[in-house]
Design a protein around this motif. Structure first.
Motif, short mmCIF file in Angstrom:
data_model
loop_
_atom_site.label_atom_id
_atom_site.label_comp_id
_atom_site.label_asym_id
_atom_site.label_seq_id
_atom_site.Cartn_x
_atom_site.Cartn_y
_atom_site.Cartn_z
N UNK A 81 0.82 -1.22 0.00
CA UNK A 81 0.00 0.00 0.00
C UNK A 81 0.85 1.27 0.00
N UNK A 82 1.78 1.45 0.94
CA UNK A 82 2.60 2.67 0.88
C UNK A 82 3.51 2.72 -0.34
N UNK A 83 3.95 1.56 -0.81
CA UNK A 83 4.82 1.54 -1.99
C UNK A 83 4.07 2.08 -3.20
N UNK A 84 2.83 1.63 -3.38
CA UNK A 84 2.03 2.11 -4.51
C UNK A 84 1.64 3.57 -4.33
N UNK A 85 1.28 3.92 -3.11
CA UNK A 85 0.87 5.30 -2.85
C UNK A 85 2.01 6.28 -3.11
N UNK A 86 3.21 5.91 -2.69
CA UNK A 86 4.37 6.79 -2.85
C UNK A 86 5.08 6.59 -4.19
N UNK A 87 4.59 5.61 -4.97
CA UNK A 87 5.17 5.31 -6.29
C UNK A 87 6.68 5.04 -6.20
N UNK A 88 7.02 4.22 -5.22
CA UNK A 88 8.42 3.86 -5.06
C UNK A 88 8.86 2.92 -6.18
N UNK A 89 10.09 3.02 -6.64
CA UNK A 89 10.58 2.07 -7.64
C UNK A 89 10.73 0.68 -7.02
N UNK A 90 10.42 -0.33 -7.81
CA UNK A 90 10.52 -1.71 -7.33
C UNK A 90 11.28 -2.56 -8.34
N UNK A 91 11.96 -3.57 -7.81
CA UNK A 91 12.68 -4.54 -8.63
C UNK A 91 12.35 -5.95 -8.14
N UNK A 92 11.95 -6.82 -9.03
CA UNK A 92 11.90 -8.23 -8.67
C UNK A 92 13.33 -8.73 -8.50
N UNK A 93 13.48 -9.82 -7.76
CA UNK A 93 14.83 -10.30 -7.46
C UNK A 93 15.67 -10.47 -8.72
N UNK A 94 15.11 -11.11 -9.74
CA UNK A 94 15.87 -11.34 -10.97
C UNK A 94 16.25 -10.05 -11.67
N UNK A 95 15.36 -9.06 -11.64
CA UNK A 95 15.67 -7.76 -12.24
C UNK A 95 16.82 -7.08 -11.51
N UNK A 96 16.77 -7.15 -10.18
CA UNK A 96 17.83 -6.51 -9.38
C UNK A 96 19.17 -7.17 -9.65
N UNK A 97 19.20 -8.50 -9.68
CA UNK A 97 20.46 -9.21 -9.92
C UNK A 97 21.02 -8.85 -11.29
#
Length: 438
Positions: A81-97
């Motif tokens: 909820x806060x991640x979507x509200x604040x529009x924080x960038x996200x990475x799935x594990x494979x994307x981050x690696x």
């Protein structure tokens, strides 16, 4: 997008996520994490000063500037909820690696079996030869006492994980493909879908692609290797392999033909890249293996215990065949915890055939991991096809008094198999057997 200063990792106790956490922490990021329960890996991260919550903490997500998460995190996880509200960038594990290693010369290890040991071995060989590799390993590598190697050299060694199609996010400089056996069919839909993914991965490899003869044509040139001979006397192993017209003989202390194939693959790739074979051969002798990969405790001539991550029928069969070869006079009592309802349902008969290589079988309830409970799928799907004495247990508990009925006649090996939390039973079994020997 660059990774921000404040990162929160969901599922931080997973092997791959814990390695990423250590990497970001080493680089100076402010890292916090969430996992649903404590484990030896979370204990290690806490000891390094990384705060971890064991229940959802939305306020921690609000304080972060970016999220790295395992695909096992559900859509209704409260911190979304806060991640979507604040529009924080996200990475799935494979994307981050993939982003972390993008500026390195990447050696990737793919395949349904053998990834972790081969990755750990590549990392150790490069380290021993002074290359200072960066490495992300899917198990605790004994030489480093870690899942992560924070070298500053140009090389990065990674597992190309087929789950979540993460391997397709990589474009490695060079790669090893150990096998293309079907697995993670909940992701790919069919064995044909799995094979198509390996074809795509092979096309993304920029340089050399090493594979055993058992891997079919993948639509590109492959550097082939063949294990020609394997001889084990207890922990002393000699193996002979051939690749590119060269026949090599080496010795090491990791038992099992499947582990010998891992060694042949790693040596084939590094020698093809120009590394000196005598130095590689010398470094191989000091490879200490990986936790829960044929982890052998020899207590006496009468008893041994093995802890192994085997969770696919092929892996179980290879593990038991290796133990039969190294300990031909021992009875094998196997305790197996199936991993995932989907895998159990698809491979029930194959699991039973592999487990029938044991003398007796103890079957524990299925470890659900990221999947929801499926009442129609239980360990009974396997037990009904096992043609050796089999006992189904209702929980992950082992009555040591009951276990004693399986410990004669001697000699006997007690083998714990599975990718879930069955490893928690191993210390108790070891303590019980050591008491019997007093």
């Amino acid at each position: 997008m660059a990774f921000p200063a404040k990162l929160r990792l969901w599922g931080i106790g997973g092997v791959g996520m814990s390695a990423l956490a250590q990497h970001f922490h080493r680089l100076g990021h402010q890292v916090t994490g969430y996992d649903r329960e404590a484990s030896p890996l979370t204990d290690r991260l806490l000891a390094q000063g990384i705060p971890i919550d064991f229940s959802p903490a939305p306020q921690r997500a609000e304080e972060a500037q970016g999220i790295v998460y395992t695909p096992a995190i559900p859509a209704d996880f409260p911190e979304w909820e806060p991640v979507r509200r604040l529009r924080l960038p996200t990475w799935r594990r494979g994307q981050a690696l993939a982003q972390v290693v993008a500026d390195h010369t990447v050696l990737a290890v793919a395949g349904a079996h053998g990834k972790t040991t081969t990755t750990a071995l590549l990392a150790w060989l490069l380290h021993a030869l002074g290359a200072e590799p960066l490495a992300f390993i899917g198990g605790l590598a004994r030489n480093f006492d870690s899942t992560y190697v924070g070298g500053n050299g140009p090389w990065a060694v990674v597992e190309a994980d087929e789950y979540d199609r993460a391997m397709l996010l990589l474009s490695p400089a060079h790669a090893i493909i150990q096998s293309v056996d079907p697995d993670h069919l909940e992701v790919y839909g069919s064995p044909e879908g799995v094979l198509q993914a390996y074809h795509q991965f092979a096309r993304q490899v920029q340089g050399l692609c090493v594979a055993p003869e058992s891997v079919p044509d993948l639509g590109r040139p492959l550097v082939r290797y063949t294990l020609e001979a394997y001889q084990a006397r207890g922990r002393q192993v000699e193996l002979v392999y051939r690749s590119e017209g060269r026949r090599r003989t080496v010795t090491w202390t990791q038992i099992g033909r499947h582990l010998a194939e891992n060694a042949a693959a790693a040596l084939t790739l590094l020698e093809a890249l120009g590394w000196d074979f005598p130095r590689l051969q010398q470094a191989l002798t000091s490879f200490a293996g990986v936790e829960r990969r044929m982890e052998l405790y020899e207590l006496s001539e009468e008893y041994f215990v093995v802890s192994d991550y085997a969770h696919h029928p092929t892996e179980i069969r290879r593990t038991l065949e290796a133990l039969r070869e190294s300990f031909p006079t021992h009875r094998l009592v196997v305790a197996f915890q199936p991993h995932l309802y989907s895998r159990t349902a698809f491979f029930a008969k194959e699991f039973a055939q592999a487990l029938s290589l044991a003398d007796s079988v103890l079957l524990f309830p299925i470890y659900a991991a990221r999947e929801s409970s499926t009442p129609s799928v239980t360990s009974k799907l396997i037990s009904q096809y096992v043609d050796k004495p089999v006992q189904e247990l209702l929980s992950l508990n082992l009555d040591m008094a009951a276990l004693s009925t399986y410990l004669s006649p001697k000699p006997v090996g007690l083998v714990f198999l599975g990718a879930g939390d069955i490893y928690r039973l191993v210390p108790e079994a070891l303590a019980y057997l050591r008491d019997r020997l007093l």
